[in-house]
Design a protein around this motif. Structure first.
Motif, short mmCIF file in Angstrom:
data_model
loop_
_atom_site.label_atom_id
_atom_site.label_comp_id
_atom_site.label_asym_id
_atom_site.label_seq_id
_atom_site.Cartn_x
_atom_site.Cartn_y
_atom_site.Cartn_z
N MET A 31 1.05 -1.12 0.11
CA MET A 31 0.16 -0.09 0.03
C MET A 31 0.87 1.12 -0.04
SD MET A 31 -3.07 -0.99 -0.34
CE MET A 31 -2.40 -2.21 -1.47
N SER A 32 1.94 1.29 0.56
CA SER A 32 2.99 2.50 0.52
C SER A 32 3.47 2.49 -0.92
CB SER A 32 3.89 2.25 1.30
OG SER A 32 4.03 1.83 2.59
N ILE A 33 3.81 1.46 -1.72
CA ILE A 33 4.25 1.65 -3.01
C ILE A 33 2.90 2.15 -3.95
CG2 ILE A 33 4.81 0.25 -5.05
CD1 ILE A 33 6.18 -1.56 -3.32
N ARG A 34 1.78 1.86 -3.44
CA ARG A 34 0.51 2.46 -4.05
C ARG A 34 0.36 3.73 -3.92
NH1 ARG A 34 -5.81 1.69 -2.78
NH2 ARG A 34 -6.60 2.30 -4.99
N LEU A 35 0.71 4.19 -2.79
CA LEU A 35 0.67 5.64 -2.55
C LEU A 35 1.48 6.58 -3.27
CD1 LEU A 35 -0.59 8.09 -0.75
CD2 LEU A 35 1.08 7.57 0.89
N VAL A 36 2.87 5.74 -3.28
CA VAL A 36 3.74 6.46 -4.15
C VAL A 36 3.44 6.43 -5.56
CG1 VAL A 36 6.31 6.20 -5.00
CG2 VAL A 36 5.77 5.84 -2.47
N CYS A 37 2.81 5.64 -6.23
CA CYS A 37 2.41 5.38 -7.58
C CYS A 37 1.35 6.70 -7.88
CB CYS A 37 1.84 4.31 -7.76
SG CYS A 37 2.97 2.85 -8.13
N PHE A 38 0.44 6.82 -6.85
CA PHE A 38 -0.45 8.00 -7.13
C PHE A 38 0.02 9.34 -6.99
CE2 PHE A 38 -4.29 5.13 -5.57
CZ PHE A 38 -4.82 5.42 -6.82
N GLY A 55 -2.36 3.00 -13.44
CA GLY A 55 -2.68 1.47 -13.71
C GLY A 55 -2.23 0.64 -12.49
N ALA A 56 -0.99 0.96 -12.28
CA ALA A 56 -0.27 0.09 -11.28
C ALA A 56 -0.84 0.63 -9.94
CB ALA A 56 1.19 0.59 -11.13
N ALA A 57 -1.18 1.87 -9.62
CA ALA A 57 -1.87 2.12 -8.49
C ALA A 57 -3.38 1.47 -8.14
CB ALA A 57 -2.04 3.63 -8.19
N VAL A 58 -3.98 1.14 -9.34
CA VAL A 58 -5.36 0.45 -9.25
C VAL A 58 -5.24 -0.97 -8.99
CG1 VAL A 58 -7.12 0.09 -10.78
CG2 VAL A 58 -6.32 2.25 -10.92
N LEU A 60 -2.71 -2.68 -7.93
CA LEU A 60 -1.77 -3.19 -6.92
C LEU A 60 -2.36 -3.92 -5.75
CD1 LEU A 60 1.15 -3.40 -6.16
CD2 LEU A 60 1.08 -1.02 -5.15
N PRO A 61 -3.68 -3.21 -5.26
CA PRO A 61 -4.30 -4.02 -4.20
C PRO A 61 -4.74 -5.42 -4.46
CG PRO A 61 -5.28 -1.69 -4.44
CD PRO A 61 -4.31 -1.94 -5.75
N LEU A 62 -4.92 -5.76 -5.76
CA LEU A 62 -5.14 -7.11 -6.02
C LEU A 62 -4.05 -7.84 -5.60
CD1 LEU A 62 -6.92 -9.47 -7.28
CD2 LEU A 62 -6.14 -8.81 -9.33
N PHE A 63 -2.92 -7.35 -6.32
CA PHE A 63 -1.52 -8.41 -6.04
C PHE A 63 -1.20 -8.27 -4.41
CE2 PHE A 63 -1.36 -6.96 -10.43
CZ PHE A 63 -1.33 -8.33 -10.94
N ALA A 64 -1.52 -7.23 -3.88
CA ALA A 64 -1.00 -6.85 -2.34
C ALA A 64 -1.96 -7.97 -1.70
CB ALA A 64 -1.20 -5.55 -2.00
N VAL A 65 -3.18 -8.16 -1.94
CA VAL A 65 -4.07 -9.15 -1.17
C VAL A 65 -3.62 -10.52 -1.24
CG1 VAL A 65 -6.49 -9.96 -0.97
CG2 VAL A 65 -6.21 -7.52 -0.95
N VAL A 66 -3.29 -10.72 -2.67
CA VAL A 66 -2.78 -12.03 -2.77
C VAL A 66 -1.60 -12.44 -2.33
CG1 VAL A 66 -2.16 -13.73 -4.83
CG2 VAL A 66 -4.16 -12.33 -5.22
N MET A 67 -0.41 -11.52 -2.18
CA MET A 67 0.60 -11.65 -1.70
C MET A 67 0.61 -11.66 -0.17
SD MET A 67 2.69 -12.52 -3.96
CE MET A 67 4.20 -12.40 -3.27
N ALA A 68 -0.33 -10.95 0.55
CA ALA A 68 -0.50 -10.88 1.89
C ALA A 68 -1.06 -12.34 2.40
CB ALA A 68 -1.30 -9.60 2.27
N ASN A 69 -1.89 -12.85 1.69
CA ASN A 69 -2.30 -14.15 2.13
C ASN A 69 -1.76 -15.42 1.50
OD1 ASN A 69 -4.53 -12.81 3.51
ND2 ASN A 69 -5.84 -12.73 1.64
N ALA A 70 -0.60 -15.27 1.03
CA ALA A 70 0.05 -16.46 0.57
C ALA A 70 0.51 -17.42 1.77
CB ALA A 70 1.47 -15.92 -0.43
N ASN A 71 0.49 -18.37 1.49
CA ASN A 71 0.69 -19.40 2.70
C ASN A 71 2.29 -19.69 2.78
OD1 ASN A 71 -1.83 -19.74 3.43
ND2 ASN A 71 -2.12 -21.69 2.11
N ASP A 72 2.65 -20.12 3.73
CA ASP A 72 3.95 -20.36 3.97
C ASP A 72 4.33 -21.73 3.37
OD1 ASP A 72 6.66 -20.47 4.97
OD2 ASP A 72 6.07 -20.89 6.82
N GLN A 73 5.48 -21.77 2.45
CA GLN A 73 5.52 -23.02 1.64
C GLN A 73 6.88 -23.80 2.00
OE1 GLN A 73 3.05 -24.37 -0.35
NE2 GLN A 73 1.80 -22.67 0.16
#
Length: 96
Positions: A31-38, A55-58, A60-73
């Motif tokens: 979300m910090s990177i998203r703010l910088v993009c805006f 486009g990156a700012a729009v 990025l939340p999708l990828f942020a949620v996916v990455m934040a919820n990625a399981n420990d592998q």
């Protein structure tokens, strides 16, 4: 009685609190990177770069949620042998 498989400490999952902290940290960075993009989209003025940053700012939340919820592998490839008697200790042949 159900027997649970042995867990090696190298493949044990982190605690729930540590997992939550890690997810929150990854999401906060995204979300910090998203703010910088805006901010950069406003600062660069009109042009293609502005739309790339928006486009990156729009998206990025999708990828942020996916990455934040990625399981420990974590996996070191170690598996316990399965079958009857594989966990039993036996006497040596010379101890009769």
């Amino acid at each position: 009685m159900a027997r649970s498989d042995a867990v090696r400490i190298t493949t044990a999952r982190s605690s729930a609190a540590e997992d939550m902290r890690s997810r929150q940290r990854r999401y906060a960075w995204s979300m910090s990177i998203r703010l910088v993009c805006f901010v950069a989209a406003v600062a660069v003025g009109p042009g293609v770069l502005r739309w790339v940053l928006v486009g990156a700012a729009v998206f990025l939340p999708l990828f942020a949620v996916v990455m934040a919820n990625a399981n420990d592998q974590r996996d070191d490839g170690f598996t316990l042998p399965h079958g009857a008697g594989v966990h039993e200790l036996t006497a040596r042949d010379d101890e009769h």
